[in-house]
Design a protein around this motif. Structure first.
Motif, PDB file in Angstrom:
ATOM      1  N   LEU A 136      37.161  41.022  39.967  1.00 55.70           N
ATOM      2  CA  LEU A 136      37.533  39.755  40.614  1.00 55.70           C
ATOM      3  C   LEU A 136      38.678  39.927  41.611  1.00 55.70           C
ATOM      4  O   LEU A 136      38.913  39.054  42.446  1.00 55.70           O
TER       5      LEU A 136
ATOM      6  N   ALA B 192      25.728  26.968  41.123  1.00 61.42           N
ATOM      7  CA  ALA B 192      25.955  28.274  40.482  1.00 61.42           C
ATOM      8  C   ALA B 192      26.683  29.247  41.421  1.00 61.42           C
ATOM      9  O   ALA B 192      26.851  30.420  41.080  1.00 61.42           O
ATOM     10  N   CYS B 193      27.123  28.748  42.586  1.00 63.35           N
ATOM     11  CA  CYS B 193      27.841  29.551  43.591  1.00 63.35           C
ATOM     12  C   CYS B 193      26.978  30.681  44.166  1.00 63.35           C
ATOM     13  O   CYS B 193      27.511  31.679  44.674  1.00 63.35           O
TER      14      CYS B 193
ATOM     15  N   THR C 153      22.875  27.661  36.394  1.00 65.06           N
ATOM     16  CA  THR C 153      21.962  28.818  36.417  1.00 65.06           C
ATOM     17  C   THR C 153      20.653  28.467  35.731  1.00 65.06           C
ATOM     18  O   THR C 153      19.561  28.727  36.265  1.00 65.06           O
TER      19      THR C 153
ATOM     20  N   ASN D 233      39.695  42.211  34.630  1.00 65.95           N
ATOM     21  CA  ASN D 233      38.893  41.536  35.654  1.00 65.95           C
ATOM     22  C   ASN D 233      39.066  42.206  37.013  1.00 65.95           C
ATOM     23  O   ASN D 233      39.203  41.531  38.032  1.00 65.95           O
TER      24      ASN D 233
ATOM     25  N   GLN E  31      36.369  32.483  31.999  1.00 65.07           N
ATOM     26  CA  GLN E  31      35.218  33.029  31.281  1.00 65.07           C
ATOM     27  C   GLN E  31      33.905  32.357  31.696  1.00 65.07           C
ATOM     28  O   GLN E  31      32.832  32.750  31.239  1.00 65.07           O
ATOM     29  N   GLN E  32      34.011  31.293  32.530  1.00 68.40           N
ATOM     30  CA  GLN E  32      32.821  30.551  32.935  1.00 68.40           C
ATOM     31  C   GLN E  32      32.277  31.110  34.246  1.00 68.40           C
ATOM     32  O   GLN E  32      32.979  31.755  35.010  1.00 68.40           O
ATOM     33  N   ASN E  33      31.023  30.816  34.496  1.00 62.69           N
ATOM     34  CA  ASN E  33      30.411  31.216  35.754  1.00 62.69           C
ATOM     35  C   ASN E  33      29.572  30.056  36.274  1.00 62.69           C
ATOM     36  O   ASN E  33      28.586  29.696  35.664  1.00 62.69           O
ATOM     37  N   PRO E  34      30.010  29.418  37.365  1.00 64.16           N
ATOM     38  CA  PRO E  34      31.140  29.802  38.210  1.00 64.16           C
ATOM     39  C   PRO E  34      32.429  29.123  37.766  1.00 64.16           C
ATOM     40  O   PRO E  34      32.406  28.269  36.891  1.00 64.16           O
ATOM     41  N   PHE E  35      33.548  29.514  38.390  1.00 65.48           N
ATOM     42  CA  PHE E  35      34.825  28.817  38.186  1.00 65.48           C
ATOM     43  C   PHE E  35      35.478  28.634  39.560  1.00 65.48           C
ATOM     44  O   PHE E  35      35.144  29.357  40.505  1.00 65.48           O
TER      45      PHE E  35
END
Length: 616
Positions: free
Chosen positions: A300, A89-90, A59, A297, A265-269
């Motif tokens: 998600l 970063a998807c 990002t 979540n 907890q990460q972005n992205p995963f």
């Protein structure tokens, strides 16, 4: 030199040294100050973007490269790096839009590769394949990309061939220490260097690991991960971290849960992280944790869980508090799946009748996929009644699924178990256990020890002692060969077979013979004493003590002496053997000194002295 003493004119050389060493955070610290002093500092901003990208902070990398594309629209590389960062970063729609800004004459191949990756990320596999097929076949990424698509199509063997072809093209570069970790050689991290990124080796090894895992070649899957260039844990990409967690779950469950929870907890995963974490929580019966993750979540759920997976997890979580309601939910899901199975069965029959090989192959694959979703639902239903020891009901559930599952190994194995547990159905149990054992007869230690033990007991209970003895000789012969090849390796198959037979005699009240068999099965103690074998042994001894305390049986002094001597041997050899394997996320751990075979054998020996009146 310390960062605080670096002079303005020295920053470039120092920063490049830091980047080469993989110290991207330190480099960003210096570069940010330089960029603040000179707001139009193209070099500083470019290097900041580079560092963010290699830290996998896509990002921030995209923000840097977006600024650079606006400040210097004539530089083609900045446009490419901007699109690549958005992809990382998807942000797939934005990344695809950014690829249209590239000059197709100078960046054609790179643009096609990136667009194919974006389509793959969006799960538009047909669109990705059209793009991949536009690449030159000699391109190193061609086989890797095609392998990924074949993997998604379920063509695991073909995908593996593409991987091997890719490895031949890429070659084994010595500076990347490929295979060193698998060989047990301690090597330092190669870092996330430009050389590593250009080879696509990480992607290739992860692909091979995924293929081997799908083919149930779990040792080969783990080896693929350890073969890849070594990096420290903080340098690992999300896909590698996810795959390490999943493939080492049996041996390192605590670490596995920590890695998957961290990734979430990460972005992205990786998209499969969410579902896999929930499934593993349910497998280890952490239903509260699974419920918490779902509740925290909710956004998600629709993005990463299929309707089937959501329904399955919902029913699994319900099992803890309302098993009848959970059974009803499983029944609804099972109904939908059986309807799909009948539909696909009809399609298979029609394709076979029309000799349409292409359609037949597709429908058979569809059938297998639906069946693989049906089996876990069926087993979850059965487990509700298995936990209540209502084995006749479990048998009814399995009988209901006979139409679809009679050739499935998991179904056959569990039918065998439930027949065995009913005491009067040993002959029927043999009918299911025997084909499983005969399938692996030349490598009999590949069969689960408890399957071999139950088959031997079934033979004994149906007066087929010769068959039981022949099977045990076969196991003993294979164990002797392994002991010859690897003297330090512990093998428990024959030991567990004897323990289960000993347990059978104890359960029938013949403690003299049963206990004697249990004791002999653990010799030599340095090779046969383990957590599982101790579990079977102590169960028999505690049953014996209970019956002696109730004055229901009397033991000869020689047998009591043999028992105490056995417990002393366990005390001697059990210092480093865990008495029980605790759940990986257990908060209230047992005291380390109490969770040993030594500690428990002392307790049982003390009970013997108390019950029998013997003195030490």
């Amino acid at each position: 030199m310390p960062l605080a003493t670096i002079k303005d004119g020295e920053y470039t050389a120092t920063v490049y040294k830091m980047i080469k060493e993989g110290r991207y955070g330190d480099a960003i610290h210096i570069l940010s100050k330089e960029h603040q002093k000179h707001t139009k500092s193209r070099a500083a901003l470019s290097l900041i973007g580079y560092c963010y990208y290699h830290m996998q902070d896509f990002t921030n990398a995209a923000e840097c490269y977006e600024q650079l594309t606006q400040l210097h629209p004539e530089v083609e590389d900045y446009k490419l790096y901007y699109a690549q960062s958005l992809y990382g970063a998807c942000a797939f729609p934005e990344a695809m839009k950014a690829t249209f800004l590239l000059d197709s004459t100078t960046s054609h191949t790179k643009m096609i590769k990136l667009q194919a990756a974006i389509k793959y990320g969006e799960e538009d596999f047909s669109g990705a394949k059209i793009l991949v097929e536009q690449l030159p076949q000699e391109d190193p990424d061609y086989d890797v990309d095609l392998g990924c698509l074949l993997y998604k199509e379920g063509e695991y063997e073909e995908a593996c061939k593409k991987f091997m072809s890719s490895m031949n093209v890429l070659g084994y570069q010595p500076e990347l220490s490929i295979g060193m970790t698998t060989e047990g050689i301690d090597v330092r991290s190669v870092g996330n260097t430009l050389v590593l990124h250009e080879t696509a080796l990480i992607e290739a090894f992860n692909l091979k690991a995924a293929i081997e895992y799908q083919l149930k070649n779990y040792a080969a899957a783990q080896e693929a991960l350890t073969d890849m260039p070594p990096r420290s844990e903080e340098e690992l990409d999300p896909v590698t971290l996810h795959n390490q967690a999943l493939m080492n779950m049996d041996s390192k469950p605590t670490e596995g849960f920590e890695k998957l929870a961290f990734l979430l907890q990460q972005n992205p995963f990786p998209p499969v992280t969410f579902g896999n974490l929930l499934l593993l929580y349910c497998k280890y019966e952490y239903f509260d944790l699974a419920a918490d993750v779902l509740a925290e979540n909710a956004h998600l759920t629709y993005k990463f869980l299929t309707p089937y997976l959501y329904e399955f997890l919902d029913a699994m979580i319900t099992c803890q508090t309302a098993p009848e309601e959970a059974f009803r939910k499983f029944e609804e899901t099972a109904g939908k799946l059986t309807e799909q199975l009948r539909k696909v069965t009809k399609q298979v029959q029609e394709a076979r009748h029309n000799r349409d090989e292409e359609s037949l192959k597709k429908y058979v694959q569809d059938y297998d996929e639906v069946l693989e979703r049906y089996i876990p639902v069926l087993m979850a239903q059965a487990k509700i009644y298995w936990n209540r020891e209502n084995y006749s009901m479990v048998e009814k559930i399995f009988h209901k699924s006979l139409e679809f599952c009679n050739e499935h190994d998991t179904w056959k194995l569990n039918v065998a178990h439930v027949l065995f547990m009913q005491d009067n159905k040993y002959k029927e149990a043999i009918g299911f256990y025997e084909p499983i054992v005969k399938k692996h007869y030349e490598n009999i230690l590949n069969v689960s020890a408890i399957v071999l033990a139950n088959l031997c007991v079934s033979y004994i209970m149906t007066s087929q002692n010769e068959e039981a003895e022949e099977l045990m000789r076969k196991i003993e012969k294979e164990e002797e060969q392994i002991s010859y090849d690897d003297p330090d390796k512990k093998i428990f198959h024959l030991c567990i077979v004897n323990l289960v037979i000993g347990t059978l005699y104890c359960a029938k009240g013949n403690y003299d013979f049963g206990i004697s068999r249990v004791i002999k099965s653990l010799e030599p103690y340095n090779k046969k004493l383990g957590t599982d074998t101790w579990f079977y042994a102590k169960r028999c001894f505690l049953s014996l003590l209970e019956n002696m305390a109730k004055h229901m049986i009397m033991l000869r002094d020689s047998v009591v002496q043999e028992c105490i001597q056995f417990l002393e041997h366990c005390e001697l050899y059990g210092k480093d053997v865990l008495a029980i394997i605790e759940q990986p996320l257990e908060e209230n751990r047992m005291h380390i000194g109490k969770n040993t075979v030594t500690y428990e054998s002392r307790l049982i020996k003390a009970l013997f002295y108390e019950v029998t009146g013997w003195n030490e």
